[in-house]
Design a protein around this motif. Structure first.
Motif, PDB file in Angstrom:
ATOM      1  N   SER A 169      45.492  61.375  70.303  1.00 31.94           N
ATOM      2  CA  SER A 169      46.146  60.959  69.982  1.00 31.94           C
ATOM      3  C   SER A 169      46.791  61.145  71.362  1.00 31.94           C
ATOM      4  O   SER A 169      47.996  60.306  70.886  1.00 31.94           O
ATOM      5  CB  SER A 169      46.335  62.351  68.559  1.00 31.94           C
ATOM      6  N   TRP A 220      51.155  62.504  63.341  1.00 33.55           N
ATOM      7  CA  TRP A 220      50.814  62.995  62.768  1.00 33.55           C
ATOM      8  C   TRP A 220      49.463  63.477  61.998  1.00 33.55           C
ATOM      9  O   TRP A 220      48.514  64.276  61.592  1.00 33.55           O
ATOM     10  CB  TRP A 220      51.758  62.124  61.056  1.00 33.55           C
ATOM     11  N   THR A 221      48.892  62.253  62.626  1.00 35.03           N
ATOM     12  CA  THR A 221      47.202  62.370  62.630  1.00 35.03           C
ATOM     13  C   THR A 221      47.242  63.377  63.655  1.00 35.03           C
ATOM     14  O   THR A 221      45.860  64.289  63.242  1.00 35.03           O
ATOM     15  CB  THR A 221      46.362  60.461  63.253  1.00 35.03           C
TER      16      THR A 221
END
Length: 757
Positions: A486, A504-505
């Motif tokens: 990410s 956010w992930t």
């Protein structure tokens, strides 16, 4: 016992021994043949080259531990060249050639230390001072309250260029709209970088010297942003732009997640750790995963791995590229560029630089069709890292990162988890075997890394995390499969403003990591504090690790002796009974209860170091109340009945000199003073932080400056105090501070396990 015989010689008395061992002729040739055979196997497996890096490191150790003053850099260089010049004349004498190569490496390591000191040398503030400061902000780290700055100094009071620090690190608590590259003016309270808080402890002054920092402190009152009087240097503009971009991305990630999950996620990407609270740091350390927060080997490898995998997978989808092009090499080349850019963006931290060197060498090995992960490549990476930053050899980051990788390479054949794989079986059995192999490989890899780094972590931090295996096994899959991919994708999407969903992930994975860490920190005895041990035990343990990992032959068994001796000496280390602050502002004494109690007001960081060295898990606040104190000072009775006094006000000297066995003070003690031992400002100016072991008769005394050597990172003010009997000359426009005044600002940085990879 078998037949015995007596063998006499001109130099020895009669010796009784078994017949087969009594005569050297009977066993020495066999031993010699064994050693030669094992060394031949080492040479065949190309395992002699890593010992050049070991010899290079020995030269660095000699420089840092034995030199008094700065040697001439040409002397070790001439010695190294002389060794190389003699080498061609040795012919077929492998032992002689090996000895000369080792001597050449030792001389080269010594030369690298000399050269590095000459390159980074800059003035160090001589004494605590308050004066106007102006300069450029090179770097800014935001914190929960205020920020911490690295300032390139233009002026400080009336100090000239030969006395003025080139860089200072300062903090402030009130919010100010500052950014890297600003030219600021403010009143600063600065002090020389503090030396070790105890004999054998972490020397912040040495680390600050090699980072070009000549003073630390805080900014007082209003901070003005002014027009620069001179054009901003190009290197400063570049450094400021990168740091400003890091701060911007840090705020974006924290805003996308909020709370400590956002702070940790930002630190994983940008290396900015100022927004992480102490409570979160403690939780991560208890789970033994604090190394994940620091940009180091794990981040470099995962970042390079993600870029490598994405590009190789993308090229593999193109038929022509997959069939006709060396897509693996293309992916490795792009990964080298990407990981270098990531290291630059993350701030070129020292631990990150060393990890970058190691990663580049391993990716470069792919380009030349060599094994990427090998002991030879590791040794080459160590040589380059030490040649650039020889001081890193003394720090936990280098020791733990290279120790862990050496252990993993040495145990590589046992870490693949093939014990659970079943070829030719059904689909279900194969997948179960693969899953068990992955779990087993992760656990075993973590265990090997922990064993390899345990001596260094315990020596530097005096802590052991017994549940670290669980913490790493549960959190590293999250980091490897979710967090770092990410991070790479988020950085690529950031210029397009498409990154918020990715952060956010990533925050969800970080929250899971924090939940696991909090759960583990709740276990009883999640962090064990062990007493500090000496450098001798550390050297034995490091020797054992080298002998266990570098050889491939049965010579590995030679590691058993140093390892057992190192563990024995570490376990038998004796604790000190009295610790005295380097400035005399306080002390800790072992009282009748057998535990340390505080006298005066030593900084909390110093108290924490004393407690850890004593193997005491208490917090600094827990030491209050054990001594009898008033406005003039403190007194306490030590565990053996001796009376200990700490004098704050000179009015207490007549009484305490008459009744105390040991008197400590930040002032100059009067002469004469009837106390058996007096440790005052002049004494501490000569010897630094002091520790005593109360034995029958005269106490055993140890000093942070036990060697009394002239070292470039030691403050000139203390050396002048020694020459003038403690009276430190004043410098124009510098305001001397009362030793009984306010405590030092929050300028200390505890060394943390920045990298296990």
């Amino acid at each position: 016992m078998g037949e015995l015989r007596t063998r006499f010689s001109g130099r020895a008395l009669a010796v009784l021994a078994p017949a087969r061992l009594a005569t050297p002729v009977a066993w020495m040739p066999a031993a010699r043949a064994f050693v030669i055979g094992e060394l031949a196997q080492e040479a065949e497996q190309r395992r002699l080259f890593p010992w050049i890096a070991v010899a290079f490191g020995c030269g660095i150790l000699i420089f840092f531990t034995a030199t008094d003053g700065l040697p001439n850099v040409w002397a070790p260089l001439i010695a190294a060249v002389a060794c190389l010049a003699v080498l061609p004349f040795l012919g077929a004498h492998p032992l002689g050639r090996a000895a000369l190569i080792a001597l050449c490496a030792v001389a080269s390591g010594f030369a690298s230390g000399t050269w590095r000191v000459a390159q980074v040398a800059s003035p160090i503030l001589s004494r605590t001072s308050i004066a106007p400061l102006t300069g450029f902000i090179e770097a800014l780290d935001e914190r929960e309250e205020g920020a911490r700055l690295i300032v390139r100094v233009s002026t400080f009071g009336t100090l000239g260029a030969q006395d003025r620090p080139a860089r200072v690190r300062v903090s402030f608590r009130k919010p100010h709209a500052l950014k890297p590259g600003d030219f600021i003016a403010a009143t600063a309270r600065l002090l020389p970088p503090p030396e070790a808080a105890r004999p054998g402890g972490y020397d912040f002054a040495r680390d600050a010297f090699f980072r070009g920092i000549g003073a630390v402190g805080s900014l007082l009152g209003k901070i003005e942003v002014r027009t620069p009087p001179v054009p901003v240097p190009l290197d400063l503009r570049l450094a400021a732009a990168i740091d400003d971009a890091r701060n911007g991305l840090t705020r974006r990630i924290t805003d996308a997640n909020g709370g400590q999950a956002g702070a940790v996620a930002a630190a994983l990407v940008t290396g900015k750790r100022g927004l992480i609270t102490q409570e979160t740091n403690d939780v991560l350390r208890a789970a033994d995963i604090y190394h994940v927060v620091s940009i180091s080997g794990l981040h470099m490898v995962l970042a390079a791995g993600v870029v490598f995998w994405l590009l190789r997978a993308g090229l593999a989808l193109i038929p022509y590229a997959a069939l006709h092009l060396p897509i693996k090499k293309y992916a490795a080349a792009v990964a080298m560029v990407g990981v270098t850019a990531y290291c630059a963006f993350s701030g070129w931290d020292i631990a990150a630089e060393r990890s970058l060197i190691m990663t580049l060498i391993m990716l470069g090995a792919i380009l030349v069709d060599r094994p990427a992960l090998s002991m030879r490549n590791l040794a080459l990476a160590a040589l380059i890292a030490l040649a650039r930053e020889p001081e890193g050899l003394l720090g936990p980051s280098f020791q733990m990162s290279f120790g862990a990788v050496a252990g993993l390479i040495a145990c590589a054949r046992w870490l693949n988890g093939r014990f659970f794989r079943r070829e030719g079986t059904g689909w279900l059995a194969r997948n179960i075997g693969l899953a068990l192999s992955a779990v087993f490989g992760t656990l075993l890899t973590t265990l090997v890394a922990q064993i390899a780094t345990a001596p260094f972590a315990t020596f530097h931090f005096q802590t052991i995390q017994p549940f670290g295996l669980i913490g790493n096994a549960l959190t590293l899959p999250l980091v490897s499969l979710a967090v770092m991919p990410s991070a790479v994708i988020g950085i690529l999407a950031y210029p397009f403003a498409l990154d918020l969903p990715i952060w956010w992930t990533m925050g969800l994975a970080v929250r899971g990591m924090l939940m696991i860490s909090t759960w583990i920190s709740g276990f009883g005895q999640a962090t064990l504090v062990v007493p500090a041990f000496g450098a001798g035990a550390m050297m034995l343990l490091a020797t054992g690790l080298l002998l266990a990992t570098l050889p491939v032959s049965r010579l590995r068994w030679l590691a058993v002796g140093p390892a057992i001796l190192g563990v024995g000496f570490a376990a038998a280390s004796e604790r000190y009974d009295i610790y005295i602050d380097r400035d005399g502002n306080g002390a800790a004494v072992r009282d009748r209860s057998g535990r340390l109690v505080a006298l005066g007001k030593p900084p909390a960081f110093v108290l924490e170091q004393w407690l850890k060295a004593d193997g005491d898990p208490r917090k600094p606040a827990d030491l209050a109340g054990g001594a009898s104190c008033d406005r003039l000072g403190c007194t306490v009775e030590a565990f053996d009945g001796r009376k200990i006094a700490w004098v704050k006000d000179k009015r207490a000297f007549p009484e305490d000199c008459a009744r105390a066995d040991l008197l400590m003070t930040p002032r100059f003690a009067p002469q004469p003073c009837a106390a058996a031992l007096v440790i005052d400002r002049a004494y501490l100016g000569r010897y630094g932080a002091t520790a005593l072991r109360l034995t029958k008769g005269t106490p055993l005394v140890a000093h942070a400056r036990a060697d009394r050597r002239s070292l470039p990172w030691r403050s000139r003010g203390r050396l002048e105090a020694e020459d003038t009997g403690g009276a430190i000359p004043r410098t124009a426009n510098q305001v001397p501070l009362n030793p009984n005044g306010p405590e030092e600002p929050d300028v200390f940085v505890e060394p943390s396990p920045e990298s296990l990879q």
